[in-house]
Design an enzyme around this catalytic site. Structure first.
Site, PDB file in Angstrom:
ATOM      1  N   LYS A 190       0.856  -1.230   0.077  1.00  8.91           N
ATOM      2  CA  LYS A 190       0.086   0.004  -0.001  1.00  8.91           C
ATOM      3  C   LYS A 190       0.741   1.238  -0.016  1.00  8.91           C
ATOM      4  O   LYS A 190       1.813   1.571   0.689  1.00  8.91           O
ATOM      5  CB  LYS A 190      -0.762  -0.049   1.188  1.00  8.91           C
ATOM      6  CG  LYS A 190      -2.069  -1.005   1.268  1.00  8.91           C
ATOM      7  CD  LYS A 190      -2.887  -0.813   2.652  1.00  8.91           C
ATOM      8  CE  LYS A 190      -3.821  -1.936   2.747  1.00  8.91           C
ATOM      9  NZ  LYS A 190      -5.000  -1.773   1.852  1.00  8.91           N
TER      10      LYS A 190
ATOM     11  N   GLY B 189     -10.718  -2.704   8.830  1.00  3.63           N
ATOM     12  CA  GLY B 189     -10.429  -2.800  10.147  1.00  3.63           C
ATOM     13  C   GLY B 189     -11.658  -2.861  11.058  1.00  3.63           C
ATOM     14  O   GLY B 189     -11.465  -2.750  12.473  1.00  3.63           O
TER      15      GLY B 189
ATOM     16  N   ARG C  37     -23.074  -1.790  -3.775  1.00  2.00           N
ATOM     17  CA  ARG C  37     -24.670  -1.455  -4.114  1.00  2.00           C
ATOM     18  C   ARG C  37     -24.563  -0.109  -4.962  1.00  2.00           C
ATOM     19  O   ARG C  37     -25.453   0.027  -5.945  1.00  2.00           O
ATOM     20  CB  ARG C  37     -25.641  -1.540  -3.005  1.00  2.00           C
ATOM     21  CG  ARG C  37     -25.885  -3.078  -2.544  1.00  2.00           C
ATOM     22  CD  ARG C  37     -27.264  -2.934  -1.952  1.00  2.00           C
ATOM     23  NE  ARG C  37     -27.580  -4.116  -1.420  1.00  2.00           N
ATOM     24  CZ  ARG C  37     -28.205  -5.364  -2.199  1.00  2.00           C
ATOM     25  NH1 ARG C  37     -28.272  -5.009  -3.307  1.00  2.00           N
ATOM     26  NH2 ARG C  37     -28.514  -6.481  -1.333  1.00  2.00           N
TER      27      ARG C  37
ATOM     28  N   SER D 215      -8.108  -7.413   8.350  1.00  3.88           N
ATOM     29  CA  SER D 215      -7.909  -7.986   9.501  1.00  3.88           C
ATOM     30  C   SER D 215      -8.645  -9.196   9.882  1.00  3.88           C
ATOM     31  O   SER D 215      -8.349  -9.915  10.694  1.00  3.88           O
ATOM     32  CB  SER D 215      -8.369  -7.015  10.720  1.00  3.88           C
ATOM     33  OG  SER D 215      -8.114  -5.685  10.066  1.00  3.88           O
TER      34      SER D 215
END
Lengths: 334, 178
Positions: free
Chosen positions: A88, A160, A172, A276
């Site tokens: 990242k 997280g 959606r 996580s």
């Protein structure tokens, strides 16, 4: 059309970048913080791993500025597994991206999970040989990232938290809007492209004293406003025609169980990122395998039921309403 | 492949194979790109691995393996252990995974494919190469002296991804093998 140059290899073309992302389809990409985690992820059947210093839940708990991971950790993970390794960078931090590219990671996630670096712009991803994945909350964000060169899109969700609600909301938002495009005529698409380009205009207005933006006004890197609008219309037309994003679309941000992963697939995701959710669960190995199985067999309730058995406690989730608005990761970027 | 059937009005259908019974309905199998470790684990866990092996030994299945699929067809994989990738060992070839490097080194390029009158644009993504072929194997394409396409009996191994480009000649070649 350009003539083919037989003597030169064509690296980092749109086809090669988007092609890489396509190879991840139907798979699970897992967050890992060390070589041991990476090995568990590969063993469980992950299609790639995301190398981090901390999983999002710990980034949340730790506070402070979250940055690109220490290259030592990324390198160790690259040396350990043979599946692709992603890492990242902060939103807009093109130098972190350059560093990761030189390291040889296979894909960069320009991620809201880290603290944003640039208040005005995301990275100009076309400048890179390696592909990028970017988060989105809606079709506008997805289209802007694709225009900037992202080869893969994922929902932002709310990383997280172990809470699926935001990922579902974002998925959606994207699919409903894609359906809306079907009925849209040329003028409609034109208006939408203008609406989707407004963020670049606003950034420029904040940075300068320019009040009116013309088609030839440069609004991002080397791109004039007219070009941005035109290319965004082209992307919208393609989305309208194929009724999906022109790049692979993953789910991320809150997936904690096999059923969470499968619902995202049934809602139209091409695969899932689990942050996580695995290594914060009671039984990481078993949970990892179960989520891989669930994604591969997302429309088979029997499989989902079977793999959901005996996983122990999933990660302890967070109710989104209890998070102060300024701490919502999804609000980062535009 | 679906596009091929549509555009050429050839009779045929494409099915997604996920469970053992799915395989009974097909004459040919495509093992597409992806991660060879991941696909191999999925095959073993679902029991498809044994079913495919049986079809191979009964000679009732043609297989095209692209990229990861090419790795899975190989008798020998040089750079990894059996724990990581369990191969179907359908072809007498030796394969090296990620032979050009990581994603940064992925590329597209034209090459000459045996029997094609014009060059073919091939997309290589973290691609493997075929480092050795047995006597029964026919080399179909090379890139930079490396073997990137080979055929043995009704099995076709490709380093690159015909599924990512609009050129349908490789698909056609495979259909003729069935």
């Amino acid at each position: 059309m350009k003539t083919l140059d037989i003597t030169k290899l064509r690296h980092g073309t749109t086809l090669v970048k988007r092609g890489f992302a396509k190879m991840q389809k139907g798979g699970v990409i897992m967050d890992v913080v060390n070589a041991e985690h990476a090995r568990i992820a590969e063993e469980a059947g992950a299609v790639a791993v995301m190398a981090l210093e901390r999983v999002p839940a710990d980034i949340r708990a730790h506070g402070g500025v979250a940055r690109m991971a220490d290259p030592t950790i990324i390198q160790q993970i690259m040396d350990t597994v043979s599946i692709p390794v992603m890492a990242k960078v902060r939103i807009g931090h093109f130098v972190e991206a350059q560093a990761l590219e030189s390291l040889g990671v296979d894909m960069i996630d320009e991620s809201e999970v880290l603290t944003p670096a640039d208040p005005f712009y995301h990275v100009d991803k076309r400048q890179f040989t390696i592909p990028f994945v970017c988060g989105c909350r809606n079709l506008g964000e997805a289209v802007r990232r694709i225009w900037e060169g992202a080869a893969m899109i994922r929902t932002k969700g709310e990383a997280g938290t172990g809470n699926i609600i935001e990922a579902i909301r974002h998925q959606r938002m994207v699919t409903s809007m894609i359906r809306q495009l079907k009925e849209m005529d040329k003028n409609g698409l034109q208006r939408l492209a203008e609406e989707y380009s407004i963020n670049y205009v606003n950034s420029l207005k904040t940075l300068t004293n320019i009040i009116t933006v013309e088609d030839n006004t440069i609004i991002f890197e080397k791109y004039p406003y007219g070009t941005v609008k035109k290319e965004i219309i082209d992307i919208l037309k393609e989305i309208k025609n194929i009724q999906r994003l022109p790049v692979v679309n993953f789910a991320a941000g809150g997936i904690a169980t096999p059923a969470d992963a499968a619902i995202m697939m049934q809602l139209g995701s091409d695969g899932v990122f689990v942050g996580s959710g695995i290594f914060k669960s009671e039984k990481p190995k078993k949970t990892a395998k179960a989520i891989v199985e669930a994604v591969a067999n997302y429309d088979d309730p029997k499989v989902i039921a079977t793999v959901s058995k005996g996983l122990g406690d999933a990660m302890n989730g967070i109710e989104i309403e209890t998070i102060p608005k300024e701490q919502l990761l999804q609000e980062r970027g535009w | 492949m679906m596009r091929f059937f549509k555009e050429t009005k050839t009779k045929g259908s494409v099915n997604l194979i996920r469970q053992k019974p799915d395989l009974d309905k097909v004459d040919a199998l495509i093992i597409p790109g992806g991660e060879s470790t991941t696909i191999s684990r999925t095959l073993v866990r679902s029991g498809l691995f044994e079913t495919i092996r049986n079809r191979i030994s009964d000679d009732t299945l043609a297989i095209m393996g692209t990229c990861a699929g090419c790795v899975l067809l190989a008798k020998t994989i040089t750079d990894t252990t059996k724990e990581r990738v369990t191969s179907l060992e359908a072809m007498d070839i030796e394969v090296q995974r990620n032979a050009f490097g990581r994603q940064k080194e992925s590329f597209e390029h034209t090459l000459n494919f045996h029997g094609f009158s014009n060059p073919y644009t091939a997309v290589f993504i973290r691609a493997p190469v075929i480092t050795k072929v047995g006597r029964d194997c026919e080399v179909l394409a090379k890139f930079d002296k490396k073997i990137v396409a080979a055929r043995q009996h009704r099995f076709l191994a490709l380093s690159f991804h015909p599924e990512l480009t609009t050129d349908l000649r490789v698909h056609e070649y495979f259909l003729e093998m069935i």
